[in-house]
Design a protein around this motif. Sequence first.
Motif, PDB file in Angstrom:
ATOM      1  N   SER A 124      40.630 -17.409   2.272  1.00  0.00           N
ATOM      2  CA  SER A 124      40.371 -16.991   1.181  1.00  0.00           C
ATOM      3  C   SER A 124      40.943 -15.678  -0.203  1.00  0.00           C
ATOM      4  O   SER A 124      41.239 -16.101  -1.476  1.00  0.00           O
ATOM      5  CB  SER A 124      38.470 -16.537   1.140  1.00  0.00           C
ATOM      6  OG  SER A 124      39.009 -14.519   1.796  1.00  0.00           O
ATOM      7  N   LEU A 125      41.742 -14.778   0.872  1.00  0.00           N
ATOM      8  CA  LEU A 125      42.857 -14.450   0.410  1.00  0.00           C
ATOM      9  C   LEU A 125      44.026 -15.040  -0.334  1.00  0.00           C
ATOM     10  O   LEU A 125      44.339 -14.642  -1.491  1.00  0.00           O
ATOM     11  CB  LEU A 125      43.337 -13.126   1.195  1.00  0.00           C
ATOM     12  CG  LEU A 125      42.106 -11.811   2.301  1.00  0.00           C
ATOM     13  CD1 LEU A 125      43.018 -11.699   3.484  1.00  0.00           C
ATOM     14  CD2 LEU A 125      41.963 -11.200   0.435  1.00  0.00           C
ATOM     15  N   SER A 126      44.261 -16.584   0.508  1.00  0.00           N
ATOM     16  CA  SER A 126      45.621 -16.604  -0.403  1.00  0.00           C
ATOM     17  C   SER A 126      45.334 -16.972  -1.583  1.00  0.00           C
ATOM     18  O   SER A 126      45.780 -17.181  -2.590  1.00  0.00           O
ATOM     19  CB  SER A 126      45.326 -17.854   1.018  1.00  0.00           C
ATOM     20  OG  SER A 126      45.830 -17.226   1.703  1.00  0.00           O
ATOM     21  N   ALA A 127      43.873 -17.899  -1.843  1.00  0.00           N
ATOM     22  CA  ALA A 127      42.989 -18.203  -2.718  1.00  0.00           C
ATOM     23  C   ALA A 127      43.071 -16.994  -3.786  1.00  0.00           C
ATOM     24  O   ALA A 127      43.484 -17.601  -4.615  1.00  0.00           O
ATOM     25  CB  ALA A 127      41.880 -18.709  -2.984  1.00  0.00           C
ATOM     26  N   GLU A 128      42.561 -16.297  -3.945  1.00  0.00           N
ATOM     27  CA  GLU A 128      42.599 -15.490  -4.731  1.00  0.00           C
ATOM     28  C   GLU A 128      43.468 -15.357  -5.258  1.00  0.00           C
ATOM     29  O   GLU A 128      43.812 -14.440  -6.270  1.00  0.00           O
ATOM     30  CB  GLU A 128      41.859 -14.372  -4.085  1.00  0.00           C
ATOM     31  CG  GLU A 128      40.009 -14.213  -3.552  1.00  0.00           C
ATOM     32  CD  GLU A 128      39.874 -12.789  -3.070  1.00  0.00           C
ATOM     33  OE1 GLU A 128      40.650 -11.806  -3.155  1.00  0.00           O
ATOM     34  OE2 GLU A 128      38.664 -13.176  -3.078  1.00  0.00           O
TER      35      GLU A 128
END
Length: 159
Positions: A152-156
Amino acid sequence: MQNQEKATGELAHPTSRTLQGLFGLANETEREVARALALNLTDYRALTVLADSGPVTVGALASDLGATAATTTALVSRLESHGFVERLRSTEDRRQVHVNVTSSASLKVKDLLQPLLSAATAHVDALPAEHQAVVGDFLEAVLGLMQEHLQSLSAEGVR
């Protein structure tokens, strides 16, 4: 994280506080292992990525690291000068070069981490079987949560 607790007025569950401490110590341990190998943290992290992936091209390693090919080439050269990686020409396509961790580098890293892993294993082995299962299930769940959070952090970061 105590400041976060003070700011929100919330008290984390003791297990959450322990996990926060574990994450911090994992980071400190990673820095100390890198220091013991006379590497900077970026180079050590690349070494661990290579150890997990096996032989890869510089381009694939750059992608895994989120770095440019030029940066990764320089990083590989530094690791190679320390004897931690080797470049191998592909037998199918001689133009293609793969980078792989040397066996001596693997042994050095293993020697640095093995005492901790052995002690943790001995501690878990000393627990009753049903407690071992609970600990294993909990750690698997936390691992999954960490992977999901990282994704989720990578996608953000892509937005």
